[in-house]
Design a protein around this motif. Sequence first.
Motif, short mmCIF file in Angstrom:
data_model
loop_
_atom_site.label_atom_id
_atom_site.label_comp_id
_atom_site.label_asym_id
_atom_site.label_seq_id
_atom_site.Cartn_x
_atom_site.Cartn_y
_atom_site.Cartn_z
N ALA A 1 135.86 46.24 -9.89
CA ALA A 1 134.73 44.93 -8.92
C ALA A 1 134.62 45.76 -7.51
O ALA A 1 134.38 46.92 -7.50
CB ALA A 1 136.25 44.07 -8.11
N HIS A 2 133.75 45.61 -7.01
CA HIS A 2 133.22 45.94 -5.92
C HIS A 2 133.61 46.71 -4.63
O HIS A 2 133.68 47.44 -4.23
CB HIS A 2 131.92 45.48 -5.25
CG HIS A 2 131.11 45.21 -6.73
ND1 HIS A 2 130.77 44.17 -7.06
CD2 HIS A 2 129.73 45.64 -6.51
CE1 HIS A 2 130.41 44.08 -8.30
NE2 HIS A 2 129.03 44.72 -8.02
N ALA A 3 134.63 45.68 -4.24
CA ALA A 3 135.51 45.70 -3.16
C ALA A 3 134.89 46.47 -1.64
O ALA A 3 135.36 47.41 -0.71
CB ALA A 3 136.81 46.44 -3.48
N GLY B 1 128.36 46.91 2.89
CA GLY B 1 128.69 47.74 1.99
C GLY B 1 127.84 46.22 0.84
O GLY B 1 127.79 45.19 1.18
N PHE C 1 126.50 47.73 -2.67
CA PHE C 1 127.01 48.26 -4.11
C PHE C 1 127.08 47.75 -5.48
O PHE C 1 127.01 47.31 -6.56
CB PHE C 1 128.65 48.13 -3.85
CG PHE C 1 128.59 49.64 -2.76
CD1 PHE C 1 128.68 50.45 -2.41
CD2 PHE C 1 130.30 48.77 -1.98
CE1 PHE C 1 128.98 51.28 -1.05
CE2 PHE C 1 130.61 49.17 -1.35
CZ PHE C 1 130.20 50.68 -0.48
N TRP D 1 127.21 47.11 -10.15
CA TRP D 1 127.56 47.66 -9.83
C TRP D 1 126.95 49.48 -9.55
O TRP D 1 126.45 49.92 -10.16
CB TRP D 1 128.67 47.87 -10.66
CG TRP D 1 130.10 48.51 -10.03
CD1 TRP D 1 131.05 47.90 -9.51
CD2 TRP D 1 130.73 50.43 -9.85
NE1 TRP D 1 132.25 48.69 -8.72
CE2 TRP D 1 132.44 49.94 -8.97
CE3 TRP D 1 130.23 51.62 -10.00
CZ2 TRP D 1 132.68 50.88 -9.01
CZ3 TRP D 1 130.62 52.76 -10.39
CH2 TRP D 1 131.81 52.44 -8.80
N ARG D 2 127.31 49.90 -8.03
CA ARG D 2 126.80 51.25 -8.00
C ARG D 2 126.36 52.39 -8.66
O ARG D 2 127.73 52.29 -9.42
CB ARG D 2 127.40 51.73 -6.58
CG ARG D 2 126.48 53.01 -6.20
CD ARG D 2 126.98 53.40 -4.40
NE ARG D 2 126.12 54.15 -4.03
CZ ARG D 2 126.97 55.18 -3.24
NH1 ARG D 2 128.00 54.60 -2.62
NH2 ARG D 2 126.73 55.76 -2.72
N GLN E 1 124.36 60.39 1.77
CA GLN E 1 124.49 59.63 0.70
C GLN E 1 125.52 60.85 -1.20
O GLN E 1 126.48 59.69 -1.42
CB GLN E 1 123.81 59.47 -0.50
CG GLN E 1 123.07 57.84 0.25
CD GLN E 1 123.63 56.99 0.51
OE1 GLN E 1 123.59 56.27 -0.47
NE2 GLN E 1 124.48 56.85 1.66
N GLY F 1 129.14 60.58 -0.30
CA GLY F 1 129.96 59.23 -0.68
C GLY F 1 130.23 58.50 -2.04
O GLY F 1 131.13 58.09 -1.92
N ILE G 1 132.47 60.23 -3.83
CA ILE G 1 134.10 59.81 -3.93
C ILE G 1 133.71 58.24 -3.93
O ILE G 1 134.94 58.05 -5.00
CB ILE G 1 133.59 60.06 -2.29
CG1 ILE G 1 134.16 60.95 -1.51
CG2 ILE G 1 135.62 58.71 -1.42
CD1 ILE G 1 133.96 60.93 -0.28
N PHE G 2 132.96 57.29 -4.61
CA PHE G 2 132.98 55.87 -5.14
C PHE G 2 133.26 56.49 -6.52
O PHE G 2 133.80 55.55 -6.82
CB PHE G 2 131.43 55.94 -4.47
CG PHE G 2 131.61 53.41 -4.85
CD1 PHE G 2 131.49 53.30 -3.72
CD2 PHE G 2 131.08 53.41 -6.20
CE1 PHE G 2 131.46 51.95 -4.02
CE2 PHE G 2 130.93 52.12 -6.32
CZ PHE G 2 131.63 51.15 -5.15
#
Lengths: 154, 724
Positions: B342-344, B396, B398, B513-514, B626, B629, B632-633
């Motif tokens: 999921a993107h959340a 957000g 993503f 999804w990113r 970027q 982050g 971490i993503f």
Amino acid sequence: MATTLTINGQERSFDAPPEMPLLWVLRDILGLTGTKFGCGMAQCGACTVHVDGKPVRSCVLPVGNLQSRTITTIEGIGATPVGAGVQKAWLDLEVVQCGYCQSGQIMSAAALLASTPDPDDSDIDAAMAGNICRCGTYVRIRAAIKQAAATQKS
Amino acid sequence: MTITAEVPEISRRRILGGALATGLVLAFHLPLGAARPPQTKDPAAGKFAPNAYIRIDESDQITLIMPQVEMGQGIYTGVATILAEELDADLTQVVLQHAPPEEKLYANPSFGIQATGGSTSVRAFWTPLRKAGAAARAMLIKAAADQWQVAPASCSAALGTVLHIESGRRLRYGELVDPASKLSAPSDIPLKDPKNFVLIGKPLKRLDTPDKVNGKVIYGIDAMMPGLKFATLAQCPVFGGKVADVEDHAAMQIPGVRQIVVLDDLVAVIADDTWTAKRGLEALKITWNEGKNANVSSKDIWDHLRAASEIEGVVAKSVGDVADALHLGETYEASYEMPFLAHATMEPLNCTVHVTPSFCNVWVGTQIIARAQSVAARAAGLPEDKVTIHQHLLGGGFGRRLEVDMIATAVRIGSKVDGPVKITWMREEDIQHDIYRPVYRDTISARLSGDKVIAFKYRVAGSSVIARWLPPAVQQGIDNDAVDSAADTPYDIPNFQVEYVRVEPPAVPTGFWRGVGPNNNVFAIESFMDELARKANKDPIAFRRDMLGKTPRIQHVLDLVAEKSNWGQPLPRRVGRGVSVQPTFNTSIATVVEAEVDSGGDVYIRQVTLAVDCGLAINPDTVVAQIEGGMIFGLTAALYGEITLEKGRVQQSNFHDYRVLRIDQIPKIDIHLVKSGEAPGGIGEASVIGGPPALRNAIYAATGVALRRLPIDRGLIAEKKSWL
């Protein structure tokens, strides 16, 4: 039920059922949309505000518990020296990406620095682990808290 | 996209009567520097409108129109920097505006539609934006030179002023808008020599962030207006199911509940505030007709995918004769599997609409504004020119906001409501009705000769998001996203083949999804490279390096990361280093993760080191942000990310069971950018990809356990205790 709260230094009166979480009073009734909805179950911290200076998750805080308490939100935190210092550090270090969680991050950080002016990493972990950031700005959040602390000291 | 003088004005056909006219595409402004009154003009209102992106008025106000949307990646600052560089404008004095839905002017050249995704923004708009800025500057200089009766070449420009060098005469851009707008736009203007850049390449302050630290930014979810009602919704928990019956008596008794909207596939409660709407929804007794997906489980989905992945796919890339080469000796095989995700986004799905028989207003943050407009028009039964999209900054994206399901849903609900209504998805609804990153299964066969890979066959099986989202982009059965970073592998292998098997999962909708396709391919290939290196008894970096001779930029970042990560230096027990390389989005990245594993299989990431060559970095600080982050993503997904199904329902619902990394789990992230004059590469997607395979390889180095699925299976690590 008519309730009066002091929010960002102003008395605000409104009608809301006592069980309504403060978050929705702020956002939907008072139009203070800087405080964000993220999860509704105190998991993400996006809704963090201060009640009598302490950070709380407003999404699970019934407004009926708050009669005569003092509320500070992201719209008002810049009026405190600590809050203004945190906001400045956030911009100086370019913490922010999408920004949606940052109201809550800044409120948690400002509460931390108000109670612990010189936090170490474990203080930061303890105070900030309840605030999720999906953009992953944590590295800079930590650095900005340290910078705000250093600036506050000098 | 060519910038011409034929479209100097934005079409005004979307201006609506009355007060709404002032809201046209103006949900967001960034008045920088001194405070300015809110702007209420449409993008064409500036007197000088030389192209789609630039408006200048007599008061020297420079308005830059943003073709790409800001969702945290810093593109507003990037686009403004590029335009201001060639325009010689004062970046601190510009106002930014969202582009309206207008594909003729603002389509992303990479897709042919208005869309922000795929790390394309800088790559696709770099040259068009430079040309737009340079042409406008040339027109302003020509206007000044004509007035002074001197040669344009004897003039220069800086910070919004034209200067006649010899005489010292000056004219501000605002003083030149009249004569400049009578000139035709030049077609072939030389662009600045990069060595003369004053803005590009500098770590300039972002333009969108000041109002993000004081609560002033209005995201879509914050849209407010007189008479607004608030709603939330329940869609059938089983994908594709329908409403059978709704018992609403108790809900309607709740003070503040105004209306129950029942559509064929969802129920929404309209109330005076969101919380009351949520209480109303909880008080409804909804019976669903769950339909054909009522018994679909994750096991069914994996059985289906595993079976499909055994079939030969469409060949996307072939070098040498892989079948022949594999037959000549011992082969090594492995399969890798990736879960639904999921993107959340931190800003839950939401959309505010006001639908009437004659117009439809939509307030939303979307990555795909023109499609948003057309889907809203269809849902409202109105022509597109009666639909106004008020674009907002995105909390957000993503990839989730490349979809328009939330907009269609909101307009369908809003069509039943008198007046404006804001529909907010509760987090549970957001996670359980996402459009998910697909499951993938990748099968690899390879043969070694000595310590060299001489044959490598890679088959990716999974959903084609592109086939649904941008059908013309699928050519000869090949989804270029699904094979991205596999078909264009940086490794020089004499017999090499990539195949794609399109297989759509039952029940579950799939989307971008990113990090998109390369997330899957780089994970599988880089994991397998480590397994091959071990088989060849070679160090994982040395093993890779030998095959990267034809991609010197990747070889260079690999060397750099080896040096900066202390690769090869001794580590304590249960600690390993893992590496990955990636050729993604025109950006070369090498990542080393150092991780520790405990006896329970828990994994602690100690350090991440990256070497990154993204070509010219428009804003190096944004690039670093970027990378931090994105890392971490990606690591969040590697450690926790998995959406599972039981009885047709998504089992996860909120951040307690769809976990994300928190600040107390974040390692030191050490980033080394390679200075480069090459064309800019992408970074927003690229930064997500390398962490998971490098982490997986670090665990492999620490324990010898060859993980072949994500998320990381702590139980499996703990079970294979031989490494302890």
